[in-house]
Design an enzyme around this catalytic site. Structure first.
Site, PDB file in Angstrom:
ATOM      1  N   GLN A 188      -6.446  -2.399   5.085  1.00 55.40           N
ATOM      2  CA  GLN A 188      -5.347  -1.661   6.187  1.00 55.40           C
ATOM      3  C   GLN A 188      -5.992  -0.435   6.867  1.00 55.40           C
ATOM      4  OE1 GLN A 188      -1.761   0.600   5.489  1.00 55.40           O
ATOM      5  NE2 GLN A 188      -0.738  -1.460   5.663  1.00 55.40           N
ATOM      6  N   ASN A 243      10.455  -6.411   2.827  1.00 57.87           N
ATOM      7  CA  ASN A 243       9.872  -5.315   1.792  1.00 57.87           C
ATOM      8  C   ASN A 243      10.899  -4.257   2.155  1.00 57.87           C
ATOM      9  OD1 ASN A 243       7.865  -2.497   2.601  1.00 57.87           O
ATOM     10  ND2 ASN A 243       8.003  -3.386   0.543  1.00 57.87           N
ATOM     11  N   GLY A 244      11.206  -3.506   0.805  1.00 59.26           N
ATOM     12  CA  GLY A 244      12.128  -2.328   0.952  1.00 59.26           C
ATOM     13  C   GLY A 244      13.251  -2.640  -0.037  1.00 59.26           C
ATOM     14  N   ARG A 290       7.517   0.484  -4.456  1.00 61.87           N
ATOM     15  CA  ARG A 290       8.044   1.531  -5.359  1.00 61.87           C
ATOM     16  C   ARG A 290       8.666   0.952  -6.384  1.00 61.87           C
ATOM     17  NH1 ARG A 290      12.155   5.367  -2.426  1.00 61.87           N
ATOM     18  NH2 ARG A 290      12.676   3.345  -1.555  1.00 61.87           N
ATOM     19  N   CYS A 350       3.944   3.426   8.880  1.00 58.95           N
ATOM     20  CA  CYS A 350       3.990   4.703   8.020  1.00 58.95           C
ATOM     21  C   CYS A 350       4.850   5.640   8.731  1.00 58.95           C
ATOM     22  CB  CYS A 350       2.445   5.204   7.944  1.00 58.95           C
ATOM     23  SG  CYS A 350       2.452   6.946   7.164  1.00 58.95           S
ATOM     24  N   PRO A 398       0.690  -1.310   0.074  1.00 61.51           N
ATOM     25  CA  PRO A 398      -0.005   0.062   0.065  1.00 61.51           C
ATOM     26  C   PRO A 398       0.876   1.136  -0.021  1.00 61.51           C
ATOM     27  CG  PRO A 398       0.182  -0.829   2.271  1.00 61.51           C
ATOM     28  CD  PRO A 398       0.863  -1.652   1.357  1.00 61.51           C
ATOM     29  N   MET A 399       0.605   2.015  -0.881  1.00 62.80           N
ATOM     30  CA  MET A 399       1.424   3.478  -1.009  1.00 62.80           C
ATOM     31  C   MET A 399       0.186   4.580  -0.790  1.00 62.80           C
ATOM     32  SD  MET A 399       4.249   2.802  -3.695  1.00 62.80           S
ATOM     33  CE  MET A 399       4.933   4.200  -3.749  1.00 62.80           C
ATOM     34  N   GLU A 400       0.312   5.135   0.223  1.00 63.25           N
ATOM     35  CA  GLU A 400      -0.920   6.120   0.801  1.00 63.25           C
ATOM     36  C   GLU A 400      -0.782   7.459  -0.256  1.00 63.25           C
ATOM     37  OE1 GLU A 400      -2.674   9.587   2.366  1.00 63.25           O
ATOM     38  OE2 GLU A 400      -0.654   9.432   2.461  1.00 63.25           O
TER      39      GLU A 400
END
Length: 344
Positions: A68, A201-202, A226, A98, A7-9
């Site tokens: 989420q 993740n990352g 990303r 976040c 998820p990317m707000e």
């Protein structure tokens, strides 16, 4: 080997989830976080952030979507999680990662990594409030300023009853600066029961990055953010590599078709200023992977007139909007489930 879309707000909304999951390789995705403060939210808020709830909590391509939540009040989060389940949420995911200052100032997201005990109480309250068949999962960073409490946070999540943990391998202070500390994912993996799935993740931007992450973290579950936005077929490439096949990258013409459809959908539902900004935002990411995207970005960056952008993108709004079934018929071929099973 599950691969998830992060998820990317403010960016990975239902439109981009639709476009990206059509490419294949993504096993599940997550809504943007729904901020919970001190009250039970109306159902309309959940439907706005997660319109897939009206379609079996799946994207038009059939990819499962989780809801989420973000907040710090265990009771209020539990009430909202229960409501989300009645609306069709198949999984409740909790955000402890976040890094946004506005979120952290109101005691949400990564700031809770300073309070492992509260994290455990939040998970426990949500777990008790939702049906037993609905998993509760969580995403965390390594810590706020450092990773000293990372393992305590992971253990607290497990004690609360999580089924899965996604570890963004950086602290809040690290933000999104490289590197990601994948070796810490291995430490989290070692400190929690084997039955708990741990996702890394990352900083996974390529198949080569995934291979390095896999070696350093020791896990077989990954979340792409990303990197997948910048390379829409990254999940499919990884799935192919894991199955022993040579990845076949998408041509720019295929990526452009995705971008055109994204723009077409934006134009039909978003105010012009917002639509233009979203288009440019995605082009900036695509430019990391495709020289043609950078060239297109240079042409559109100063343009605010959506009709001019239609022309630059070669998009006609006279074409009827596709239904979900039509979108599936014209989708890029997904990775076969059998191949993903073989890769697991």
């Amino acid at each position: 080997m599950p691969l998830a879309l992060a998820p990317m707000e403010g960016f990975v909304d239902d439109l981009l989830r639709d476009v990206l999951t059509r490419v294949g390789g993504i096993d599940w995705c997550v809504s943007e976080f729904i901020r919970v403060n001190d009250r039970r939210l109306p159902a309309s808020v959940f439907r706005r952030y997660a319109p897939e709830l009206a379609h079996g909590a799946r994207t038009p391509a059939g990819t499962p979507m989780r809801v989420q939540l973000l907040g710090s009040d265990p009771g209020c989060l539990a009430d909202n999680a229960a409501l989300a389940c009645t609306l069709g949420a198949p999984v409740i995911d909790l955000n402890f990662g976040c890094p946004a200052k506005t979120v952290n100032r109101s005691r949400g997201g990564a700031v809770l990594l300073k309070e492992p005990e509260l994290m455990g109480r939040i998970v426990g309250a949500v777990r008790a409030a939702v049906p037993a068949a609905i998993p509760v999962t969580a995403k965390m960073r390594l810590g706020y300023e450092n990773a000293d409490a990372a393992l305590d946070c992971a253990r607290a999540l497990v004690d609360g009853g999580v089924a899965q943990i996604v570890v963004h391998a950086r602290t809040k202070v690290d933000g999104y600066r490289p590197p990601a500390h994948w070796e810490w994912v291995a430490r989290v993996r070692e400190c929690v029961p084997a039955a708990i799935d741990v996702y890394a993740n990352g900083e996974i931007w390529s198949v080569e990055d995934w291979q390095r992450c896999r070696a350093a973290s020791g896990v077989e579950h990954f979340m792409l953010g990303r990197g997948l936005v910048a390379r829409p077929d990254l999940a499919r490439q990884i799935a192919e590599a894991r199955a022993g096949r040579a990845p076949q990258p998408m041509a720019w013409s295929e990526v452009l078709a995705l971008l055109q459809d994204f723009w077409r959908q934006l134009r039909r539902r978003a105010p012009p200023r917002f639509a233009a900004g979203r288009l440019k935002q995605w082009l900036v990411w695509l430019a990391r992977s495709y020289p043609a995207a950078d060239a297109l970005w240079q042409r559109v960056r100063a343009e605010a007139d959506c009709r001019a952008l239609d022309t630059l993108l070669g998009v006609s709004l006279d074409r009827p909007e596709r239904s979900a079934s039509t979108a599936q018929r014209h989708a890029l071929p997904p990775t076969p489930a059998s191949a993903l099973d073989a890769a697991a």
